[in-house]
Design an enzyme around this catalytic site. Sequence first.
Site, PDB file in Angstrom:
ATOM      1  N   HIS A  70      43.765  51.197  35.628  1.00 26.63           N
ATOM      2  CA  HIS A  70      43.215  50.086  35.617  1.00 26.63           C
ATOM      3  C   HIS A  70      43.919  49.202  34.545  1.00 26.63           C
ATOM      4  O   HIS A  70      43.376  48.407  33.422  1.00 26.63           O
ATOM      5  CB  HIS A  70      41.631  50.993  34.842  1.00 26.63           C
ATOM      6  CG  HIS A  70      41.377  51.400  35.488  1.00 26.63           C
ATOM      7  ND1 HIS A  70      40.088  52.374  35.716  1.00 26.63           N
ATOM      8  CD2 HIS A  70      41.258  51.367  37.796  1.00 26.63           C
ATOM      9  CE1 HIS A  70      39.762  52.216  36.999  1.00 26.63           C
ATOM     10  NE2 HIS A  70      39.952  51.944  37.848  1.00 26.63           N
ATOM     11  N   PRO A 129      35.849  57.613  43.649  1.00 29.60           N
ATOM     12  CA  PRO A 129      35.133  57.629  41.901  1.00 29.60           C
ATOM     13  C   PRO A 129      34.223  56.591  42.403  1.00 29.60           C
ATOM     14  O   PRO A 129      34.254  55.187  42.705  1.00 29.60           O
ATOM     15  CB  PRO A 129      36.144  57.243  41.562  1.00 29.60           C
ATOM     16  CG  PRO A 129      37.131  58.215  42.531  1.00 29.60           C
ATOM     17  CD  PRO A 129      37.124  57.312  43.761  1.00 29.60           C
ATOM     18  N   SER A 145      43.368  52.309  57.358  1.00 24.86           N
ATOM     19  CA  SER A 145      42.360  51.769  57.661  1.00 24.86           C
ATOM     20  C   SER A 145      41.328  51.435  57.345  1.00 24.86           C
ATOM     21  O   SER A 145      41.074  51.111  57.826  1.00 24.86           O
ATOM     22  CB  SER A 145      41.731  53.870  58.380  1.00 24.86           C
ATOM     23  OG  SER A 145      41.448  54.214  56.568  1.00 24.86           O
ATOM     24  N   GLY A 184      42.235  59.115  54.674  1.00 26.38           N
ATOM     25  CA  GLY A 184      43.952  59.735  54.495  1.00 26.38           C
ATOM     26  C   GLY A 184      45.342  58.811  54.310  1.00 26.38           C
ATOM     27  O   GLY A 184      44.640  57.126  54.745  1.00 26.38           O
ATOM     28  N   THR A 200      46.751  44.318  27.211  1.00 27.50           N
ATOM     29  CA  THR A 200      47.937  43.926  28.177  1.00 27.50           C
ATOM     30  C   THR A 200      47.290  43.764  29.165  1.00 27.50           C
ATOM     31  O   THR A 200      48.022  44.136  30.026  1.00 27.50           O
ATOM     32  CB  THR A 200      48.993  44.224  27.788  1.00 27.50           C
ATOM     33  OG1 THR A 200      48.523  46.207  27.523  1.00 27.50           O
ATOM     34  CG2 THR A 200      50.173  44.531  26.214  1.00 27.50           C
ATOM     35  N   HIS A 236      42.163  53.190  47.552  1.00 24.13           N
ATOM     36  CA  HIS A 236      41.202  52.977  48.202  1.00 24.13           C
ATOM     37  C   HIS A 236      40.712  53.568  49.858  1.00 24.13           C
ATOM     38  O   HIS A 236      40.642  54.800  50.373  1.00 24.13           O
ATOM     39  CB  HIS A 236      40.345  51.610  47.938  1.00 24.13           C
ATOM     40  CG  HIS A 236      40.063  52.060  47.220  1.00 24.13           C
ATOM     41  ND1 HIS A 236      37.932  51.479  47.581  1.00 24.13           N
ATOM     42  CD2 HIS A 236      40.022  51.538  46.048  1.00 24.13           C
ATOM     43  CE1 HIS A 236      37.241  51.176  46.344  1.00 24.13           C
ATOM     44  NE2 HIS A 236      38.746  51.299  45.502  1.00 24.13           N
ATOM     45  N   ASP A 237      42.775  52.867  50.309  1.00 25.49           N
ATOM     46  CA  ASP A 237      43.034  53.974  51.958  1.00 25.49           C
ATOM     47  C   ASP A 237      43.014  55.734  52.178  1.00 25.49           C
ATOM     48  O   ASP A 237      42.979  55.888  52.982  1.00 25.49           O
ATOM     49  CB  ASP A 237      44.201  52.465  52.483  1.00 25.49           C
ATOM     50  CG  ASP A 237      44.399  53.519  53.485  1.00 25.49           C
ATOM     51  OD1 ASP A 237      43.776  53.186  54.459  1.00 25.49           O
ATOM     52  OD2 ASP A 237      46.112  53.591  53.779  1.00 25.49           O
ATOM     53  N   ASP A 242      41.614  45.783  30.589  1.00 25.27           N
ATOM     54  CA  ASP A 242      43.319  46.126  30.061  1.00 25.27           C
ATOM     55  C   ASP A 242      42.609  45.104  28.613  1.00 25.27           C
ATOM     56  O   ASP A 242      43.015  44.186  29.103  1.00 25.27           O
ATOM     57  CB  ASP A 242      44.415  46.525  30.088  1.00 25.27           C
ATOM     58  CG  ASP A 242      44.855  46.520  29.117  1.00 25.27           C
ATOM     59  OD1 ASP A 242      44.658  46.220  27.931  1.00 25.27           O
ATOM     60  OD2 ASP A 242      46.030  46.959  28.440  1.00 25.27           O
ATOM     61  N   ARG A 251      44.667  48.564  44.038  1.00 26.44           N
ATOM     62  CA  ARG A 251      43.148  49.712  44.474  1.00 26.44           C
ATOM     63  C   ARG A 251      43.225  49.799  45.891  1.00 26.44           C
ATOM     64  O   ARG A 251      42.908  51.369  46.455  1.00 26.44           O
ATOM     65  CB  ARG A 251      42.262  48.323  43.979  1.00 26.44           C
ATOM     66  CG  ARG A 251      41.142  49.028  44.083  1.00 26.44           C
ATOM     67  CD  ARG A 251      40.567  48.069  43.352  1.00 26.44           C
ATOM     68  NE  ARG A 251      38.980  48.356  43.173  1.00 26.44           N
ATOM     69  CZ  ARG A 251      38.002  47.863  43.541  1.00 26.44           C
ATOM     70  NH1 ARG A 251      37.815  46.401  43.894  1.00 26.44           N
ATOM     71  NH2 ARG A 251      36.396  48.559  43.888  1.00 26.44           N
TER      72      ARG A 251
END
Length: 327
Positions: A194, A164, A77, A73, A249, A67-68, A246, A63
Amino acid sequence: MEVGNMRGLLLIMVMIVNVMGRGEAQLVENFYSATCPNVEAIVQQAVSTKFTQTFVTVPSTLRLFFHDCFVEGCDASVIIASPNGDAEKDAQDNLSLAGDGFDTVIKAKQAVEAQCPGIVSCADILALAARDVVVLAGGPAFNVELGRRDGLVSKASRVTGNLPDPSDHVDQLTSIFAKNNLTQLDMIALSGAHTVGFSHCNRFANRIYSFTPSNPVDPSLDPGYAQELMSACPRDVDPSIAIDMDPTTPRTFDNVYYQNLVAKKGLFTSDEVLFTDNDTQQTVVDFANDPSTFNAAFITAMRKLGRVGIKTGSLGEIRRDCTAFNS
């Protein structure tokens, strides 16, 4: 040379310049072969050590990479720490990023610095770590392109609107991915991360308690799954409580996430709409039925994600400490 041929040559040259300006042509898999040949093994060892301490290393690192890359880009950061609380990581959308992801990259960077000081960027280490956690969780291995430099800007104000949201529908998701040169197919494949993710209850509470006045529970949820969510996340639940995305699993990187969507067990609206929307439903079914199809699409999407907004050449810097700019 004929005018038509000259125009064609100029067009090709412009296209090459544009691609190189974005840095896409400058990432290579063996970037550190001469300067830090063992970098992948060093990072893998650090990530593996962290993984043995907590499985949260897997979803949190994946994640963090996502997100980075979607803000400024792929330039690390998001790892910058600001004493004023105004860095990228301090934005509302990033407050739920688990500390284990940051810790994974910071420790890997320390291990790399011990052998190759000032050579390898935090951005490249994050990209390698994201691949390594996928493999550690049973997912597909793939080569990582390298050569990114670390960014010099990290502002919370730059985050809004670039990530998102759990309530997004397919059109919104497709649009935000397209801004980063990622297709709808890439978006569906990357959503498969996810399969090892987790979420705090408040991120989906509206789907089980206040969907609409006439339907408090989102009708696109399997009723049994909705009851499980209510049990795990009662109305007055501790805000620190998180559950697996999930339910089948949760500690294996696999295609069961898509099988869950078909079974109406997608945790977020942004998950379940991938199956309920006609534009994306067939891809979800294909991924649910064939893990190799999903794995191939995921690898392609991850490599494309790793090229988003990169800094190369003289842009950016090679941070000594991933949490702070060099000066």
